[in-house]
Design an enzyme around this catalytic site. Structure first.
Site, mmCIF file in Angstrom:
data_model
loop_
_atom_site.group_PDB
_atom_site.id
_atom_site.type_symbol
_atom_site.label_atom_id
_atom_site.label_comp_id
_atom_site.label_asym_id
_atom_site.label_seq_id
_atom_site.Cartn_x
_atom_site.Cartn_y
_atom_site.Cartn_z
ATOM 1 N N THR A 20 104.297 47.268 43.341
ATOM 2 C CA THR A 20 105.582 47.524 43.995
ATOM 3 C C THR A 20 105.491 47.488 45.517
ATOM 4 O O THR A 20 106.502 47.614 46.206
ATOM 5 C CB THR A 20 106.161 48.881 43.556
ATOM 6 O OG1 THR A 20 105.222 49.928 43.888
ATOM 7 C CG2 THR A 20 106.441 48.896 42.064
ATOM 8 N N GLY A 21 104.283 47.316 46.062
ATOM 9 C CA GLY A 21 104.136 47.172 47.509
ATOM 10 C C GLY A 21 104.599 45.800 47.964
ATOM 11 O O GLY A 21 104.834 44.897 47.159
ATOM 12 N N GLU A 101 90.977 43.371 53.431
ATOM 13 C CA GLU A 101 89.968 43.332 54.485
ATOM 14 C C GLU A 101 89.615 44.760 54.878
ATOM 15 O O GLU A 101 90.464 45.644 54.878
ATOM 16 C CB GLU A 101 90.508 42.606 55.718
ATOM 17 C CG GLU A 101 90.725 41.113 55.519
ATOM 18 C CD GLU A 101 89.499 40.311 55.893
ATOM 19 O OE1 GLU A 101 88.455 40.930 56.176
ATOM 20 O OE2 GLU A 101 89.586 39.075 55.896
ATOM 21 N N TYR A 162 90.763 26.566 52.406
ATOM 22 C CA TYR A 162 92.109 26.029 52.168
ATOM 23 C C TYR A 162 92.202 24.588 52.677
ATOM 24 O O TYR A 162 92.793 23.723 52.037
ATOM 25 C CB TYR A 162 93.176 26.863 52.881
ATOM 26 C CG TYR A 162 93.182 28.332 52.563
ATOM 27 C CD1 TYR A 162 92.578 28.841 51.417
ATOM 28 C CD2 TYR A 162 93.793 29.242 53.428
ATOM 29 C CE1 TYR A 162 92.587 30.192 51.141
ATOM 30 C CE2 TYR A 162 93.812 30.598 53.160
ATOM 31 C CZ TYR A 162 93.199 31.074 52.023
ATOM 32 O OH TYR A 162 93.210 32.417 51.757
ATOM 33 N N GLU A 212 78.598 29.716 55.674
ATOM 34 C CA GLU A 212 78.689 29.996 57.106
ATOM 35 C C GLU A 212 77.397 30.635 57.577
ATOM 36 O O GLU A 212 76.586 31.102 56.763
ATOM 37 C CB GLU A 212 79.866 30.931 57.408
ATOM 38 C CG GLU A 212 79.779 32.275 56.708
ATOM 39 C CD GLU A 212 81.032 33.121 56.880
ATOM 40 O OE1 GLU A 212 80.892 34.358 56.842
ATOM 41 O OE2 GLU A 212 82.111 32.557 57.035
ATOM 42 N N HIS A 251 82.116 39.798 61.331
ATOM 43 C CA HIS A 251 81.884 40.787 60.287
ATOM 44 C C HIS A 251 80.396 40.919 60.020
ATOM 45 O O HIS A 251 79.588 40.087 60.422
ATOM 46 C CB HIS A 251 82.621 40.388 59.007
ATOM 47 C CG HIS A 251 82.356 38.971 58.587
ATOM 48 N ND1 HIS A 251 81.215 38.585 57.939
ATOM 49 C CD2 HIS A 251 83.102 37.852 58.741
ATOM 50 C CE1 HIS A 251 81.263 37.289 57.693
ATOM 51 N NE2 HIS A 251 82.389 36.818 58.173
#
Length: 307
Positions: A20-21, A101, A162, A212, A251
Site C-alpha cells: 500500500t506504499g 538502498e 538497463y 564493476e 558503496h
C-alpha cells in the site's frame, strides 16, 4: 538452492510486502501489467482488503495461507528490510527479493544467515530485481530492456544493465533470465552461486556478466566457471575502467583488498577462466550477436571454460 530463482513463471504466486506504499502500489501494478502473478501483499495499516484486484493482508502468514505464495518482493524502507524479509522466510516463502538502498550491513549479515539456515533464497540487499522475460519479473527492471532470448544476464549495476538489456533488444537479442545481485558487500546471492544452475538451465546458451571494480565477486565467479568447466560462452563488461585507485566509490562493495578487486585482477581472472572481457557495451553486444548467429554450432563444438 538457487535453482528456485529459475522456477519463477507467469503462474507463480508473488506477494509485495509494503503493497500500500507509494513504491509498492506502483510496482505491484507494473509487475502485474508485465505478466507477474502478483496475488496480494502485506501492509501494517491496510486501508482496503483489496487493492486493484490484489488482496491486502496484515501478515505474511496470512498471505501464504490464503494464496500459496512462495516469492516476495520487499518494498519497505531499508531499516525495515530485516524484519520484513525475516517475516516472509518464517512464513515459508522460498524466494525473497529486497530492493531498498542502504540496508545496514549488520542487518544484511543477519538476514543472510537466516536465509541460509532456513533454506530460502535472498536476492539483495539492494537489487533492481530479476526477470524471466516474457514470463514474469520481480522488482523494477524496465520492460523496454526485457526480451525473451538465450542469454543469461547477471548484473551488479542497475542502470548500466538497463542499457545493456536495451541494446540487446535493439539487436534482436534477449535474455533467458536476468538476475540483479546488487553491489552490496553483503548479499544473499553472488555471481558464483549461479554458475551451477546456469549450467543446467537449458534455455540459457550463454552468459553476460556486468561487473564493476571493487570486491572479489568477479574473481570468485571466474573460479566457479573454471571449476564447473561451464560449457557456455561467458561475456563480461566491467564498469569503473577510469576510476582511480584510492578514491572512494559509492558503496562498500567497491572496496579493494590488495590486488584483489582491481580492474586488472578481474580481467585477468575472467580471461584465465575462458571468459571474454570487453571495454564497451557495443563490443560486447556485437560479440553476443555474432555468437547468436553461430548458435547452431554450439551443440557440436562448444568451448569449455577452464578445460
Amino acid at each position: 538452492m538457487t535453482d528456485a530463482i529459475f522456477e519463477i513463471d507467469s503462474d507463480s504466486p508473488v506477494m509485495i510486502q509494503g503493497i500500500t506504499g507509494r513504491m509498492g502500489r506502483r510496482h505491484a501494478s507494473l509487475m502485474r501489467a508485465y505478466g507477474t502473478n502478483v496475488v496480494g501483499g502485506t501492509s501494517a495499516r491496510p486501508e482496503d482488503a483489496v487493492l486493484e484486484g490484489m488482496q491486502v493482508f496484515r501478515s505474511c502468514r496470512e498471505v501464504v495461507a490464503a494464496t500459496g505464495v512462495w516469492a516476495s518482493v520487499v518494498m519497505v524502507p531499508p531499516l525495515e528490510v530485516l524484519s520484513a524479509a525475516s517475516e516472509a522466510i518464517d512464513a515459508g516463502v522460498r524466494l525473497v527479493v529486497t530492493i531498498a538502498e542502504g540496508v545496514p550491513v549488520h542487518d544484511a549479515l543477519r538476514l543472510k544467515a537466516k536465509a541460509r539456515a532456513e533454506g530460502a533464497i535472498w536476492l539483495g540487499a539492494s537489487t533492481p530485481g530479476m526477470a524471466l522475460p516474457g514470463r514474469a519479473k520481480l522488482g523494477f527492471l524496465p520492460d523496454v530492456a526485457l526480451r525473451p532470448g538465450s542469454w543469461a544476464l547477471l548484473t551488479k549495476s542497475g542502470t548500466l544493465s538497463y542499457e545493456v538489456g536495451y541494446r540487446m533488444k535493439t539487436r534482436d537479442l534477449g535474455q533467458s533470465i536476468w538476475i540483479g545481485v546488487g553491489g552490496d558487500v553483503v548479499k544473499g546471492v553472488r555471481f558464483a552461486d549461479l554458475v551451477a544452475p546456469l549450467a543446467r538451465h537449458e534455455p540459457t546458451r550463454g552468459v553476460i556478466v556486468i561487473g564493476e571494480v571493487g570486491g572479489t565477486e568477479e574473481e570468485q565467479f571466474a573460479e566457479a566457471i573454471r571449476a564447473a568447466a561451464l560449457a557456455k560462452p561467458v561475456l563480461a563488461l566491467l564498469a569503473g575502467r577510469e576510476s582511480k585507485e584510492g578514491v572512494s566509490m559509492g558503496h562498500a562493495g567497491a572496496m579493494t583488498d590488495g590486488t584483489m578487486g582491481t580492474l586488472r585482477s578481474k580481467i585477468n581472472s575472467l580471461r584465465a577462466a575462458g571468459a571474454e572481457v570487453f571495454e564497451s557495451i557495443e563490443a560486447l553486444i556485437n560479440r553476443a550477436a555474432e555468437l547468436s548467429d553461430l548458435s547452431g554450432q554450439y551443440a557440436g563444438t562448444r568451448s569449455v571454460h577452464g578445460a
